[in-house]
Scaffold this motif. Structure first.
Motif, PDB file in Angstrom:
ATOM      1  N   GLY A  38       0.517  -1.306   0.111  1.00 13.83           N
ATOM      2  CA  GLY A  38      -0.291  -0.198  -0.091  1.00 13.83           C
ATOM      3  C   GLY A  38       0.914   0.867  -0.435  1.00 13.83           C
ATOM      4  N   GLY A  39       2.054   0.998   0.780  1.00  8.87           N
ATOM      5  CA  GLY A  39       2.716   2.139  -0.115  1.00  8.87           C
ATOM      6  C   GLY A  39       2.739   3.167   1.157  1.00  8.87           C
ATOM      7  N   SER A  40       2.069   2.984   2.415  1.00  5.88           N
ATOM      8  CA  SER A  40       1.651   4.170   3.605  1.00  5.88           C
ATOM      9  C   SER A  40       3.750   4.508   4.147  1.00  5.88           C
ATOM     10  CB  SER A  40       0.972   4.163   4.252  1.00  5.88           C
ATOM     11  OG  SER A  40       0.815   4.406   6.130  1.00  5.88           O
ATOM     12  N   ASP A  41       3.208   5.659   3.954  1.00  6.36           N
ATOM     13  CA  ASP A  41       4.843   6.014   4.464  1.00  6.36           C
ATOM     14  C   ASP A  41       4.951   6.496   6.300  1.00  6.36           C
ATOM     15  OD1 ASP A  41       5.758   6.484   2.800  1.00  6.36           O
ATOM     16  OD2 ASP A  41       5.383   8.582   2.329  1.00  6.36           O
ATOM     17  N   GLY A  42       5.091   6.155   7.110  1.00  6.13           N
ATOM     18  CA  GLY A  42       5.295   5.596   8.913  1.00  6.13           C
ATOM     19  C   GLY A  42       3.936   5.190   9.621  1.00  6.13           C
ATOM     20  N   ALA A  43       3.330   6.062  10.467  1.00  4.01           N
ATOM     21  CA  ALA A  43       2.155   5.419  10.615  1.00  4.01           C
ATOM     22  C   ALA A  43       1.336   6.457  10.665  1.00  4.01           C
ATOM     23  CB  ALA A  43       2.575   5.115  11.993  1.00  4.01           C
ATOM     24  N   ASP A  44       0.709   6.668   9.350  1.00  9.53           N
ATOM     25  CA  ASP A  44      -0.677   7.417   9.300  1.00  9.53           C
ATOM     26  C   ASP A  44      -1.775   7.092   9.818  1.00  9.53           C
ATOM     27  OD1 ASP A  44       1.931   8.276   7.864  1.00  9.53           O
ATOM     28  OD2 ASP A  44       0.884   9.515   6.679  1.00  9.53           O
ATOM     29  N   GLY A  45      -2.448   5.878   8.768  1.00  5.59           N
ATOM     30  CA  GLY A  45      -3.403   5.868   9.180  1.00  5.59           C
ATOM     31  C   GLY A  45      -3.648   4.031   9.050  1.00  5.59           C
ATOM     32  N   LEU A  46      -5.197   3.577   9.276  1.00  4.05           N
ATOM     33  CA  LEU A  46      -5.109   1.882   9.512  1.00  4.05           C
ATOM     34  C   LEU A  46      -5.554   1.544   7.836  1.00  4.05           C
ATOM     35  CD1 LEU A  46      -5.288   0.841  11.863  1.00  4.05           C
ATOM     36  CD2 LEU A  46      -7.725   0.942  11.923  1.00  4.05           C
ATOM     37  N   ASP A  47      -4.290   0.437   7.254  1.00  6.89           N
ATOM     38  CA  ASP A  47      -4.887   0.043   6.367  1.00  6.89           C
ATOM     39  C   ASP A  47      -5.794  -1.033   6.263  1.00  6.89           C
ATOM     40  OD1 ASP A  47      -3.384   1.344   4.460  1.00  6.89           O
ATOM     41  OD2 ASP A  47      -1.123   1.037   5.284  1.00  6.89           O
ATOM     42  N   LEU A  48      -6.697  -1.198   6.000  1.00  7.65           N
ATOM     43  CA  LEU A  48      -7.842  -2.199   6.775  1.00  7.65           C
ATOM     44  C   LEU A  48      -7.225  -3.670   5.257  1.00  7.65           C
ATOM     45  CD1 LEU A  48     -10.777  -0.855   8.224  1.00  7.65           C
ATOM     46  CD2 LEU A  48      -8.992  -2.771   9.528  1.00  7.65           C
ATOM     47  N   PHE A  49      -7.361  -3.031   3.597  1.00  6.33           N
ATOM     48  CA  PHE A  49      -7.318  -3.441   2.595  1.00  6.33           C
ATOM     49  C   PHE A  49      -6.081  -3.659   2.379  1.00  6.33           C
ATOM     50  CE2 PHE A  49     -11.350  -0.477   2.727  1.00  6.33           C
ATOM     51  CZ  PHE A  49     -12.635  -1.951   2.862  1.00  6.33           C
ATOM     52  N   THR A  50      -4.971  -4.122   3.287  1.00  2.70           N
ATOM     53  CA  THR A  50      -4.022  -5.231   2.924  1.00  2.70           C
ATOM     54  C   THR A  50      -4.180  -6.897   2.729  1.00  2.70           C
ATOM     55  OG1 THR A  50      -3.288  -5.116   5.156  1.00  2.70           O
ATOM     56  CG2 THR A  50      -2.535  -3.203   3.660  1.00  2.70           C
ATOM     57  N   VAL A  51      -3.143  -6.847   2.025  1.00  2.00           N
ATOM     58  CA  VAL A  51      -3.400  -8.514   2.018  1.00  2.00           C
ATOM     59  C   VAL A  51      -3.380  -9.482   3.092  1.00  2.00           C
ATOM     60  CG1 VAL A  51      -1.713 -10.617   0.876  1.00  2.00           C
ATOM     61  CG2 VAL A  51      -2.410  -8.639  -0.384  1.00  2.00           C
ATOM     62  N   ARG A  52      -2.855  -8.346   4.225  1.00  2.00           N
ATOM     63  CA  ARG A  52      -2.905  -9.015   5.466  1.00  2.00           C
ATOM     64  C   ARG A  52      -3.924  -9.240   5.838  1.00  2.00           C
ATOM     65  NH1 ARG A  52       2.857  -7.229   5.556  1.00  2.00           N
ATOM     66  NH2 ARG A  52       3.958  -9.045   5.663  1.00  2.00           N
ATOM     67  N   ALA A  53      -4.973  -7.992   6.333  1.00  2.00           N
ATOM     68  CA  ALA A  53      -6.422  -7.920   6.713  1.00  2.00           C
ATOM     69  C   ALA A  53      -6.697  -8.061   6.201  1.00  2.00           C
ATOM     70  CB  ALA A  53      -5.900  -6.902   6.360  1.00  2.00           C
ATOM     71  N   LEU A  54      -6.594  -8.685   5.279  1.00  2.00           N
ATOM     72  CA  LEU A  54      -7.947  -9.181   3.875  1.00  2.00           C
ATOM     73  C   LEU A  54      -7.937 -11.181   3.849  1.00  2.00           C
ATOM     74  CD1 LEU A  54      -8.268  -7.121   0.985  1.00  2.00           C
ATOM     75  CD2 LEU A  54      -9.660  -6.876   3.174  1.00  2.00           C
ATOM     76  N   SER A  55      -6.771 -11.330   4.446  1.00  2.00           N
ATOM     77  CA  SER A  55      -6.840 -12.747   4.450  1.00  2.00           C
ATOM     78  C   SER A  55      -6.532 -12.808   5.911  1.00  2.00           C
ATOM     79  CB  SER A  55      -5.234 -13.064   3.463  1.00  2.00           C
ATOM     80  OG  SER A  55      -4.164 -12.753   4.323  1.00  2.00           O
ATOM     81  N   ALA A  56      -6.453 -12.431   6.842  1.00  2.00           N
ATOM     82  CA  ALA A  56      -6.653 -12.494   8.239  1.00  2.00           C
ATOM     83  C   ALA A  56      -8.453 -12.579   8.322  1.00  2.00           C
ATOM     84  CB  ALA A  56      -6.051 -11.532   9.045  1.00  2.00           C
ATOM     85  N   ALA A  57      -8.680 -11.725   7.788  1.00  2.00           N
ATOM     86  CA  ALA A  57     -10.376 -11.329   7.974  1.00  2.00           C
ATOM     87  C   ALA A  57     -10.990 -12.898   7.371  1.00  2.00           C
ATOM     88  CB  ALA A  57     -10.802 -10.315   7.264  1.00  2.00           C
ATOM     89  N   ALA A  58     -10.666 -13.275   5.777  1.00  2.00           N
ATOM     90  CA  ALA A  58     -11.590 -13.972   5.254  1.00  2.00           C
ATOM     91  C   ALA A  58     -11.213 -15.486   5.867  1.00  2.00           C
ATOM     92  CB  ALA A  58     -10.414 -13.846   4.090  1.00  2.00           C
ATOM     93  N   ALA A  59      -9.719 -15.505   6.915  1.00  2.00           N
ATOM     94  CA  ALA A  59      -9.273 -16.741   7.251  1.00  2.00           C
ATOM     95  C   ALA A  59     -10.464 -16.688   8.832  1.00  2.00           C
ATOM     96  CB  ALA A  59      -8.174 -16.751   8.450  1.00  2.00           C
ATOM     97  N   PHE A  60     -10.689 -16.146   9.314  1.00  2.00           N
ATOM     98  CA  PHE A  60     -11.381 -15.630  11.296  1.00  2.00           C
ATOM     99  C   PHE A  60     -12.898 -16.211  10.502  1.00  2.00           C
ATOM    100  CE2 PHE A  60      -7.686 -15.102  13.086  1.00  2.00           C
ATOM    101  CZ  PHE A  60      -8.194 -15.361  14.649  1.00  2.00           C
ATOM    102  N   PHE A  61     -13.249 -15.216   9.432  1.00  2.00           N
ATOM    103  CA  PHE A  61     -14.573 -15.791   8.594  1.00  2.00           C
ATOM    104  C   PHE A  61     -15.057 -17.053   8.674  1.00  2.00           C
ATOM    105  CE2 PHE A  61     -17.629 -15.911   5.319  1.00  2.00           C
ATOM    106  CZ  PHE A  61     -19.371 -14.770   5.821  1.00  2.00           C
ATOM    107  N   GLY A  62     -14.357 -17.681   8.072  1.00  2.00           N
ATOM    108  CA  GLY A  62     -13.767 -19.271   7.698  1.00  2.00           C
ATOM    109  C   GLY A  62     -14.587 -19.955   8.642  1.00  2.00           C
ATOM    110  N   MET A  63     -12.598 -19.527   9.814  1.00  2.00           N
ATOM    111  CA  MET A  63     -12.527 -20.625  10.835  1.00  2.00           C
ATOM    112  C   MET A  63     -14.161 -20.512  12.373  1.00  2.00           C
ATOM    113  SD  MET A  63     -10.301 -20.812  13.898  1.00  2.00           S
ATOM    114  CE  MET A  63     -10.248 -18.518  14.413  1.00  2.00           C
ATOM    115  N   VAL A  64     -14.676 -19.299  11.913  1.00  2.00           N
ATOM    116  CA  VAL A  64     -15.957 -19.064  13.054  1.00  2.00           C
ATOM    117  C   VAL A  64     -17.139 -19.737  12.760  1.00  2.00           C
ATOM    118  CG1 VAL A  64     -17.714 -17.325  14.255  1.00  2.00           C
ATOM    119  CG2 VAL A  64     -14.833 -16.750  14.492  1.00  2.00           C
ATOM    120  N   GLY A  65     -16.884 -18.758  11.701  1.00  2.00           N
ATOM    121  CA  GLY A  65     -18.531 -19.385  10.436  1.00  2.00           C
ATOM    122  C   GLY A  65     -18.819 -21.194  10.481  1.00  2.00           C
ATOM    123  N   PHE A  66     -17.288 -21.554   9.965  1.00  2.00           N
ATOM    124  CA  PHE A  66     -16.794 -23.441   9.675  1.00  2.00           C
ATOM    125  C   PHE A  66     -17.315 -23.629  11.446  1.00  2.00           C
ATOM    126  CE2 PHE A  66     -15.130 -27.272  10.220  1.00  2.00           C
ATOM    127  CZ  PHE A  66     -15.959 -27.540   8.850  1.00  2.00           C
ATOM    128  N   GLY A  67     -17.220 -23.248  12.450  1.00  2.00           N
ATOM    129  CA  GLY A  67     -17.516 -23.348  13.941  1.00  2.00           C
ATOM    130  C   GLY A  67     -18.848 -23.496  14.164  1.00  2.00           C
TER     131      GLY A  67
END
Length: 162
Positions: free
Chosen positions: A36-65
């Motif tokens: 995302g090219g964020s310089d320093g700690a300006d904002g909260l990047d919710l749409f990064t690969v890490r955040a989206l894949s963590a969201a998908a994993a937790f969504f799937g894990m909780v839903g499946f459980g």
């Protein structure tokens, strides 16, 4: 519905594991997967690969459980969605906190020019000697040597760094 949750769980975990492996070889971030090219700690990047894949994993894990426990899909989806959003927020907040460590907070004397200071040790006039001033620069207290080409300046006086 359980297949949908399981698919997102596997997809999220695979992407997170792949990113971890690529990171071990230095191929994430500044390499193939620019975050995302964020310089320093300006904002909260919710749409990064890490955040989206963590969201998908937790969504799937909780839903499946929840589906395995016997709850219907209409109950499982909103709860899993909240878990996924929470995971994305947690990852984004963690990455923001880590980016703060990359910021350079070194003191550079040129940035003190124009700042107000208080004379801590009287400054002799006509460049006859060195005194000390206290300033707040880079969000921290600094004590600097000071000289003056004019009349002496008494301890406790307010001055500006030039």
């Amino acid at each position: 519905m359980a297949t949908f949750f399981l698919t997102l769980l596997v997809l999220g975990v695979v992407v997170l594991a792949l990113q971890l492996l690529l990171g071990l070889f230095g191929l994430d971030g500044e390499g193939l997967f620019d975050e995302g090219g964020s310089d320093g700690a300006d904002g909260l990047d919710l749409f990064t690969v890490r955040a989206l894949s963590a969201a998908a994993a937790f969504f799937g894990m909780v839903g499946f459980g929840l589906m395995r426990v016997g709850l219907p899909g209409l109950v499982s989806v909103p709860v899993a969605l909240l878990a996924g959003l929470g995971a994305a927020y947690a990852v984004a907040a963690s990455m923001r906190a880590m980016r703060r460590f990359e910021q350079d907070k070194s003191f550079v004397i040129e940035t003190a020019i124009g700042l107000p200071a208080t004379v801590a040790l009287g400054i002799p006039g006509q460049r006859a000697g060195v005194g000390k001033v206290h300033i707040i620069a880079h969000e921290r207290f600094q004590e600097l040597n000071a000289i003056t080409a004019e009349d002496s300046i008494a301890t406790g006086s307010s001055v500006y760094v030039v």
